[in-house]
Design a protein around this motif. Sequence first.
Motif: not given
Lengths: 470, 200
Positions: A197-223
Amino acid sequence: MRWACILLPRLALDGVLRRHPDPAAPLALVTGASQRRVLHAVNPAARALGLRPGQSLTAAQALSRDFTIHAYDPRDAERWQRLLAAWAYRYSSQVSLHYPCALLVEIASSLALFGPWPRFEARLREALAALGFTHRINVAPNPAAARVLGNAHDGLAVTSQKALKDVLGALPVERAGLPRDAVEALSRMGLRHLGQVLALPRATLTRRFAPEVIRHLGELLGEWPLALESYLPPDEFDLRLELNFEVSSHQALLFPLRRLIGDLSAFLAGRDSGVQRFTLELEHVKGTPSQVPVGLLGAERDPGLLFELARGRLERTRVGAPVRAVRLVARELPPFAPERRELFEARPQQSQPWEQLRERLRARLGDHAVHGLGTVGDHRPECAWQPAFLASAQVDDTRPRPGWLLARPIPLDAEVAGILAGPERIESGWWDGGDVRRDYYLIETRQGQRAWVYREVGGDGHYWLQGWFG
Amino acid sequence: MSGLEALLDERRIWRGRETNRPPTGCPSGHDALDAALPSGGWPEAAVTEILLAGQGIGELALLWPALARLSQAGERVVLVAPPCLPYPHAWARAGVALERLALIAADERDALWAAEQCLRSGSCGAVLCWPRIADDRALRRLQVAAESGQTLAFVHRPLAALANPSPAALRLVLEQGRIRVLKCRGGLAPSTPIAFARAG
């Protein structure tokens, strides 16, 4: 910053088991409406009987009847979590209750004191095991990752960002703490591991998933920073233990009492304070709870001492009606100053320190039974002392004073053989109503006793005995 | 000489064991008394029973030197249910550090319990008590507690208790101007009374 997440997977169950006399016996927590009760959690012994969480109680009882049930109360878990936060506060100044059933503890700043981490971790685990809570501890550079690692690992310490990326990448998608629909969507896309999942381009994920998912992934990586609310320890201790059955003997109350005192002591150690006064409340089915106040002369926090004292007080009170619950309330928590000891004790076999002995005596004999002796600057003998532990005053008076003083003067009935000293006039106290005008003599009786006697000035000449020269 | 050896070898003669080392003592501060006692003072970690003809015959003057030394050395002196109130000025003048003195108020039954607790704890230097109806079992308990806590114990009893058996390590009668030793561990009790003059 480095965060440890202490995950408490069986918080509610452990909370019940730890006050159970036999934790190894099968036990299940039930929840739901009374028509359709469902098992919420089971302990290993119950699991061995074939019971599973989610089973209905009727189905469980068809399998076996040798297990005890206990109502599940979600507020219980929350209370245990707060208690453990108070405990964790002694290891770190930053403790957070951000996630349910988990504690987040910032450890980087505590390592200097408790470190290195393996030793610190062993310490945490030992204390948690003593308190009776199942746990998983993982360390990560950010709190969200520490929490998520707890879903799949125990005892993992990830220190660098790169290592974190590798560990997170190997995590199955369903363990990553993502919302359920996102997990479903990802697995339908054929993505099994978080790394994919993390290897996918972030832009495509943002288009397909809710903002919470993106936020959670960002939090996991410490971004993305995760805003945590820090735990603030309460200013008083209040813990209530509900008993499974009605108890009317002291003996049966000792087990819950020991647990309560142990928790109080853990709480006090976290705050670096002691307790000088606390109240035990025994709640009955009907009527007002009976109160057992326990008071000490100094602040203490040793669980053994506090238990001994509370036990002494409890055994002296009569338990009138059967008890349903025990509550321990401590509102005053003064700072605790440990007793200073000599490096080379003159008496190495000393088994019980004086403070402990004193409290023990007070517990049985009454609050005012043990006292010291101090002088007061008053000429009247009955006013010249006070019950206090004071540094001794310099006494440069050379006039004779007896070693024993009678509580109140009595008429002298012994035969006087001779007067050894006197008279000495004591005249004082006109200002407080205790006016005395006396002539004191040191006399010897025929039996060889030396006594301190007086005659009222202007009285009938009778001798009054006030003390003995022992 | 050879006859003696043979007798001993046959084991027909019981040979008494060497007497135990006399217990070490805590100097009482009264030279005549120390010289007369095999322990050289108050027996340590044991009960000393003092039988009194009455109050005010020097029972405090007897103990004060030892109590003063103990309290100045930082040891705690505990009075369990004393018959009267200690007058602080007199005790301080005798050299007793008042901040090391503790009084325990208790009734007759609890007093024995409290004395035993104090002795057993090992945190006190000396414990004084005045039981009125103590039997020898109660005294034995105190003796055991004093041994386990390594503490000096002084038990004051009226002269009427003279006939009762006592497990105390040292037993003496305080009379007008003299001390009679009835029993002392580690040696024979001196047969003649010891003169005891109090100051003042």
